[in-house]
Design a protein around this motif. Structure first.
Motif, PDB file in Angstrom:
ATOM      1  N   UNK A 109       0.834  -1.214   0.000  1.00 17.19           N
ATOM      2  CA  UNK A 109       0.000   0.000   0.000  1.00 17.19           C
ATOM      3  C   UNK A 109       0.861   1.253   0.000  1.00 17.19           C
ATOM      4  N   UNK A 110       1.832   1.322   0.903  1.00 16.95           N
ATOM      5  CA  UNK A 110       2.649   2.533   1.003  1.00 16.95           C
ATOM      6  C   UNK A 110       3.603   2.664  -0.180  1.00 16.95           C
ATOM      7  N   UNK A 111       4.131   1.548  -0.637  1.00 17.15           N
ATOM      8  CA  UNK A 111       5.035   1.588  -1.797  1.00 17.15           C
ATOM      9  C   UNK A 111       4.265   2.038  -3.037  1.00 17.15           C
ATOM     10  N   UNK A 112       3.061   1.491  -3.232  1.00 23.20           N
ATOM     11  CA  UNK A 112       2.261   1.890  -4.397  1.00 23.20           C
ATOM     12  C   UNK A 112       1.929   3.382  -4.333  1.00 23.20           C
ATOM     13  N   UNK A 113       1.676   3.890  -3.143  1.00 24.65           N
ATOM     14  CA  UNK A 113       1.356   5.309  -2.990  1.00 24.65           C
ATOM     15  C   UNK A 113       2.510   6.186  -3.471  1.00 24.65           C
ATOM     16  N   UNK A 114       3.748   5.883  -3.071  1.00 24.47           N
ATOM     17  CA  UNK A 114       4.848   6.753  -3.482  1.00 24.47           C
ATOM     18  C   UNK A 114       5.103   6.640  -4.987  1.00 24.47           C
ATOM     19  N   UNK A 149       7.767  -9.410   0.457  1.00 18.69           N
ATOM     20  CA  UNK A 149       8.040  -8.001   0.134  1.00 18.69           C
ATOM     21  C   UNK A 149       8.852  -7.885  -1.147  1.00 18.69           C
ATOM     22  N   UNK A 150       9.777  -8.802  -1.353  1.00 19.73           N
ATOM     23  CA  UNK A 150      10.498  -8.827  -2.628  1.00 19.73           C
ATOM     24  C   UNK A 150       9.503  -9.060  -3.767  1.00 19.73           C
ATOM     25  N   UNK A 151       8.548  -9.962  -3.556  1.00 20.45           N
ATOM     26  CA  UNK A 151       7.518 -10.204  -4.576  1.00 20.45           C
ATOM     27  C   UNK A 151       6.700  -8.943  -4.847  1.00 20.45           C
ATOM     28  N   UNK A 152       6.397  -8.183  -3.794  1.00 22.49           N
ATOM     29  CA  UNK A 152       5.673  -6.920  -3.962  1.00 22.49           C
ATOM     30  C   UNK A 152       6.459  -5.985  -4.876  1.00 22.49           C
ATOM     31  N   UNK A 153       7.746  -5.850  -4.621  1.00 20.48           N
ATOM     32  CA  UNK A 153       8.576  -4.946  -5.429  1.00 20.48           C
ATOM     33  C   UNK A 153       8.588  -5.405  -6.888  1.00 20.48           C
ATOM     34  N   UNK A 154       8.682  -6.694  -7.105  1.00 19.51           N
ATOM     35  CA  UNK A 154       8.693  -7.211  -8.478  1.00 19.51           C
ATOM     36  C   UNK A 154       7.367  -6.925  -9.179  1.00 19.51           C
ATOM     37  N   UNK A 155       6.263  -7.115  -8.473  1.00 16.00           N
ATOM     38  CA  UNK A 155       4.954  -6.841  -9.075  1.00 16.00           C
ATOM     39  C   UNK A 155       4.748  -5.348  -9.327  1.00 16.00           C
ATOM     40  N   UNK A 156       5.215  -4.512  -8.396  1.00 13.67           N
ATOM     41  CA  UNK A 156       5.082  -3.066  -8.593  1.00 13.67           C
ATOM     42  C   UNK A 156       5.930  -2.588  -9.770  1.00 13.67           C
ATOM     43  N   UNK A 157       7.082  -3.192  -9.954  1.00 15.56           N
ATOM     44  CA  UNK A 157       7.914  -2.827 -11.101  1.00 15.56           C
ATOM     45  C   UNK A 157       7.154  -3.077 -12.396  1.00 15.56           C
ATOM     46  N   UNK A 158       6.463  -4.204 -12.473  1.00 10.89           N
ATOM     47  CA  UNK A 158       5.668  -4.498 -13.664  1.00 10.89           C
ATOM     48  C   UNK A 158       4.476  -3.560 -13.783  1.00 10.89           C
ATOM     49  N   UNK A 159       3.820  -3.295 -12.668  1.00 10.46           N
ATOM     50  CA  UNK A 159       2.627  -2.445 -12.673  1.00 10.46           C
ATOM     51  C   UNK A 159       2.938  -1.015 -13.107  1.00 10.46           C
ATOM     52  N   UNK A 160       4.091  -0.510 -12.697  1.00 11.27           N
ATOM     53  CA  UNK A 160       4.431   0.896 -12.969  1.00 11.27           C
ATOM     54  C   UNK A 160       5.447   1.042 -14.105  1.00 11.27           C
ATOM     55  N   UNK A 161       5.665  -0.023 -14.837  1.00 14.33           N
ATOM     56  CA  UNK A 161       6.602   0.021 -15.961  1.00 14.33           C
ATOM     57  C   UNK A 161       7.966   0.527 -15.498  1.00 14.33           C
ATOM     58  N   UNK A 162       8.362   0.075 -14.317  1.00 15.01           N
ATOM     59  CA  UNK A 162       9.651   0.456 -13.739  1.00 15.01           C
ATOM     60  C   UNK A 162      10.698  -0.598 -14.087  1.00 15.01           C
ATOM     61  N   UNK A 163      11.943  -0.213 -13.996  1.00 17.04           N
ATOM     62  CA  UNK A 163      13.045  -1.150 -14.206  1.00 17.04           C
ATOM     63  C   UNK A 163      13.430  -1.773 -12.874  1.00 17.04           C
ATOM     64  N   UNK A 164      13.474  -3.094 -12.844  1.00 16.70           N
ATOM     65  CA  UNK A 164      13.804  -3.831 -11.622  1.00 16.70           C
ATOM     66  C   UNK A 164      15.287  -4.161 -11.608  1.00 16.70           C
ATOM     67  N   UNK A 165      15.944  -3.870 -10.476  1.00 11.86           N
ATOM     68  CA  UNK A 165      17.330  -4.286 -10.263  1.00 11.86           C
ATOM     69  C   UNK A 165      17.287  -5.411  -9.235  1.00 11.86           C
TER      70      UNK A 165
END
Length: 208
Positions: A109-114, A149-165
């Motif tokens: 929730x908080x990560x998606x908000x930022x 939480x790592x899975x959250x970051x991976x999914x958010x990267x896909x959702x926001x068209x971000x580059x995942x490191x």
């Protein structure tokens, strides 16, 4: 997918102590001694005419909820073209040292908000996976909390068209004594910071 860093662009590193890396907070341009400094130094050495400015707004001890509180001041107000986020290990650590957990849903929730707020800038986003390099059995139990939480970051990267490191994956795959990378399972040695910086540099490319 690599992130295009524009000529005369502004790049922001933001997160917890791994990003902070002892930076002098009285100097807004100080990058600390960790991966942020290394990545900025190597990028500039390779592309000196690109004239990119780098800023570090890591704060030791931060969780994603803390980033949310300071996002306007420490990210949006700086108007970066590239925003690189590394956050999450303290959201796990506080469960074990203070009995103060952050659920995966709260983290998301908080990560998606930022990230939604960052869209206002039109900035490109780099998400660096949180990680732990466990040095004992107690730290190995952290994986049950950190992995979601790592899975959250991976999914958010896909959702926001971000580059995942994918540094969590990188540390797990490295076939060496784990103490090469960290002294306490969380904070990287200079060699660990260099590994993160190398992975970060592979995720960016200069553009006009």
């Amino acid at each position: 997918m690599t992130v295009a860093v524009p000529h005369n662009g502004r790049v922001l590193f933001i997160g917890d102590s791994i990003t902070d890396a002892g930076r002098d907070r009285s100097c807004g341009e100080d990058l600390g001694t960790g991966y942020a400094m290394m990545a900025a130094a190597w990028f500039t050495a390779r592309h000196p005419g690109h004239r990119v400015s780098f800023r570090n707004r890591g704060i030791s001890g931060d969780r994603v909820r803390d980033l949310r509180v300071r996002w306007e001041t420490d990210c949006l107000a700086l108007a970066p073209q590239v925003v690189s986020v590394l956050i999450g290990v303290n959201d796990t650590w506080r469960r074990y040292d203070r009995d103060d957990p952050t659920t995966a849903d709260e983290f998301a929730r908080d990560y998606r908000h930022i990230l939604q707020e960052t869209r206002r800038l039109g900035a490109r986003i780099i998400l660096v996976e949180p990680f732990v390099v466990p040095l004992d059995d107690a730290q190995r139990t952290w994986r049950e909390d950190l992995d979601p939480k790592v899975d959250v970051v991976r999914h958010l990267a896909a959702e926001f068209d971000a580059t995942l490191v994918a540094v969590d994956e990188l540390f797990q795959a490295a076939d060496v004594d784990d103490r090469v990378w960290t002294r306490d399972g969380v904070h990287p040695t200079p060699f660990g910071h260099a590994l993160i910086a190398q992975a970060w540099l592979r995720a960016v490319t200069p553009t006009a």
